[in-house]
Design a protein around this motif. Structure first.
Motif, mmCIF file in Angstrom:
data_model
loop_
_atom_site.group_PDB
_atom_site.id
_atom_site.type_symbol
_atom_site.label_atom_id
_atom_site.label_comp_id
_atom_site.label_asym_id
_atom_site.label_seq_id
_atom_site.Cartn_x
_atom_site.Cartn_y
_atom_site.Cartn_z
ATOM 1 N N ALA A 98 0.947 -1.162 0.142
ATOM 2 C CA ALA A 98 0.068 0.105 0.156
ATOM 3 C C ALA A 98 1.000 1.332 0.167
ATOM 4 C CB ALA A 98 -0.929 -0.026 1.284
ATOM 5 N N VAL A 99 0.462 2.399 -0.664
ATOM 6 C CA VAL A 99 1.234 3.443 -0.694
ATOM 7 C C VAL A 99 0.295 4.748 -0.760
ATOM 8 C CG1 VAL A 99 2.136 5.113 -2.520
ATOM 9 C CG2 VAL A 99 2.485 2.488 -2.840
ATOM 10 N N GLU A 100 0.759 5.539 0.373
ATOM 11 C CA GLU A 100 -0.220 6.854 0.668
ATOM 12 C C GLU A 100 0.206 7.832 -0.136
ATOM 13 O OE1 GLU A 100 1.334 7.475 4.558
ATOM 14 O OE2 GLU A 100 0.407 5.759 5.541
ATOM 15 N N VAL A 101 -1.040 8.360 -0.501
ATOM 16 C CA VAL A 101 -0.872 9.703 -1.328
ATOM 17 C C VAL A 101 -1.093 10.902 -0.415
ATOM 18 C CG1 VAL A 101 -2.007 11.002 -3.156
ATOM 19 C CG2 VAL A 101 -1.784 8.232 -3.055
ATOM 20 N N ASN A 102 -0.152 11.809 -0.260
ATOM 21 C CA ASN A 102 -0.283 12.779 1.016
ATOM 22 C C ASN A 102 -0.623 13.933 0.168
ATOM 23 O OD1 ASN A 102 0.373 11.137 3.009
ATOM 24 N ND2 ASN A 102 2.644 11.167 2.433
ATOM 25 N N VAL A 136 -10.245 11.199 3.217
ATOM 26 C CA VAL A 136 -10.675 12.319 3.057
ATOM 27 C C VAL A 136 -12.268 12.456 2.407
ATOM 28 C CG1 VAL A 136 -8.607 13.582 3.475
ATOM 29 C CG2 VAL A 136 -9.718 13.300 1.215
ATOM 30 N N GLU A 137 -12.951 13.443 2.724
ATOM 31 C CA GLU A 137 -14.302 13.614 2.076
ATOM 32 C C GLU A 137 -14.259 14.975 1.213
ATOM 33 O OE1 GLU A 137 -17.350 13.552 5.082
ATOM 34 O OE2 GLU A 137 -16.970 11.246 5.587
ATOM 35 N N VAL A 138 -15.195 14.928 0.198
ATOM 36 C CA VAL A 138 -15.298 16.266 -0.533
ATOM 37 C C VAL A 138 -15.727 17.090 0.480
ATOM 38 C CG1 VAL A 138 -16.499 17.482 -2.103
ATOM 39 C CG2 VAL A 138 -15.771 15.134 -2.764
ATOM 40 N N GLY A 139 -15.032 18.505 0.363
ATOM 41 C CA GLY A 139 -15.467 19.522 1.330
ATOM 42 C C GLY A 139 -14.402 19.624 2.517
ATOM 43 N N GLN A 140 -13.879 18.689 2.699
ATOM 44 C CA GLN A 140 -12.926 18.595 4.013
ATOM 45 C C GLN A 140 -11.531 19.403 3.785
ATOM 46 O OE1 GLN A 140 -12.050 14.643 5.220
ATOM 47 N NE2 GLN A 140 -10.249 15.278 6.450
ATOM 48 N N SER A 141 -11.188 20.338 4.832
ATOM 49 C CA SER A 141 -9.817 21.022 4.733
ATOM 50 C C SER A 141 -8.897 20.253 5.229
ATOM 51 C CB SER A 141 -10.255 22.193 5.778
ATOM 52 O OG SER A 141 -11.015 23.089 5.309
ATOM 53 N N VAL A 142 -7.887 20.129 4.550
ATOM 54 C CA VAL A 142 -6.553 19.181 4.859
ATOM 55 C C VAL A 142 -5.385 20.000 5.038
ATOM 56 C CG1 VAL A 142 -7.450 17.255 3.666
ATOM 57 C CG2 VAL A 142 -6.141 18.843 2.365
ATOM 58 N N GLU A 143 -4.323 19.699 5.902
ATOM 59 C CA GLU A 143 -3.165 20.400 6.073
ATOM 60 C C GLU A 143 -2.228 19.607 5.159
ATOM 61 O OE1 GLU A 143 -2.823 22.618 8.240
ATOM 62 O OE2 GLU A 143 -4.507 22.699 8.830
ATOM 63 N N SER A 144 -1.161 20.225 4.999
ATOM 64 C CA SER A 144 0.041 19.668 4.150
ATOM 65 C C SER A 144 0.246 18.294 4.664
ATOM 66 C CB SER A 144 1.349 20.605 3.953
ATOM 67 O OG SER A 144 2.304 19.699 3.359
ATOM 68 N N ASP A 145 0.544 17.095 3.741
ATOM 69 C CA ASP A 145 1.024 15.977 4.313
ATOM 70 C C ASP A 145 -0.078 15.013 5.006
ATOM 71 O OD1 ASP A 145 3.688 16.074 3.357
ATOM 72 O OD2 ASP A 145 4.594 16.964 5.276
ATOM 73 N N THR A 146 -1.216 15.542 4.865
ATOM 74 C CA THR A 146 -2.548 14.656 5.312
ATOM 75 C C THR A 146 -2.672 13.585 4.263
ATOM 76 O OG1 THR A 146 -3.771 16.605 6.329
ATOM 77 C CG2 THR A 146 -5.067 14.665 5.649
ATOM 78 N N ILE A 147 -2.731 12.156 4.662
ATOM 79 C CA ILE A 147 -3.144 11.217 3.921
ATOM 80 C C ILE A 147 -4.377 11.494 3.091
ATOM 81 C CG2 ILE A 147 -3.147 8.736 3.617
ATOM 82 C CD1 ILE A 147 -1.531 8.617 6.370
ATOM 83 N N LEU A 148 -4.461 11.242 2.000
ATOM 84 C CA LEU A 148 -5.622 11.582 1.235
ATOM 85 C C LEU A 148 -6.338 10.325 0.549
ATOM 86 C CD1 LEU A 148 -4.309 14.734 -0.874
ATOM 87 C CD2 LEU A 148 -5.813 14.677 1.312
ATOM 88 N N ALA A 149 -5.390 9.183 0.456
ATOM 89 C CA ALA A 149 -5.756 8.195 -0.315
ATOM 90 C C ALA A 149 -4.842 7.099 -0.229
ATOM 91 C CB ALA A 149 -5.956 8.228 -1.940
ATOM 92 N N ILE A 150 -5.182 5.720 -0.496
ATOM 93 C CA ILE A 150 -4.126 4.715 -0.195
ATOM 94 C C ILE A 150 -4.293 4.000 -1.535
ATOM 95 C CG2 ILE A 150 -3.690 2.442 0.703
ATOM 96 C CD1 ILE A 150 -3.520 4.656 2.674
ATOM 97 N N ILE A 151 -3.257 3.515 -2.389
ATOM 98 C CA ILE A 151 -3.219 3.097 -3.624
ATOM 99 C C ILE A 151 -2.465 1.559 -3.368
ATOM 100 C CG2 ILE A 151 -2.235 3.017 -6.099
ATOM 101 C CD1 ILE A 151 -4.295 5.153 -5.260
ATOM 102 N N GLU A 152 -2.975 0.466 -3.664
ATOM 103 C CA GLU A 152 -2.179 -0.894 -3.716
ATOM 104 C C GLU A 152 -1.603 -0.852 -4.988
ATOM 105 O OE1 GLU A 152 -4.564 -3.908 -2.688
ATOM 106 O OE2 GLU A 152 -4.228 -3.388 -0.360
ATOM 107 N N ASP A 153 -0.292 -1.115 -5.088
ATOM 108 C CA ASP A 153 0.389 -1.511 -6.311
ATOM 109 C C ASP A 153 0.910 -2.729 -6.398
ATOM 110 O OD1 ASP A 153 2.527 -1.717 -4.314
ATOM 111 O OD2 ASP A 153 3.857 -0.321 -5.271
#
Length: 72
Positions: free
Chosen positions: A2-6, A55-72
């Motif tokens: 799993a790879v995190e997308v920040n 995260v959800e649409v409309g959510q405020s995020v900080e830099s480096d917040t994990i947005l998604a997980i990708i399985e490679d």
């Protein structure tokens, strides 16, 4: 593996461009962030499958917040 997308910056999640379960390629846009009145695409760092959005649409995020997980 799993790879995190920040988040590259502070902003608000504007929209998702793919869905959980979709196959994506490296550098393919996953979602749009709105920052400083601009839309900024967040891209996949690897080829793989979208496992989840953290995260959800409309959510405020900080830099480096994990947005998604990708399985490679």
């Amino acid at each position: 593996m799993a790879v995190e997308v920040n988040s590259p910056m502070e902003g608000k999640v504007h929209s998702f461009l793919v869905e959980v379960g979709d196959a994506v390629e490296e550098d393919e846009p996953l979602l749009m962030l709105e920052a400083m009145k601009m839309e900024v695409p967040v891209v996949s760092p690897v080829d793989g499958t979208v496992k989840q959005f953290c995260v959800e649409v409309g959510q405020s995020v900080e830099s480096d917040t994990i947005l998604a997980i990708i399985e490679d």
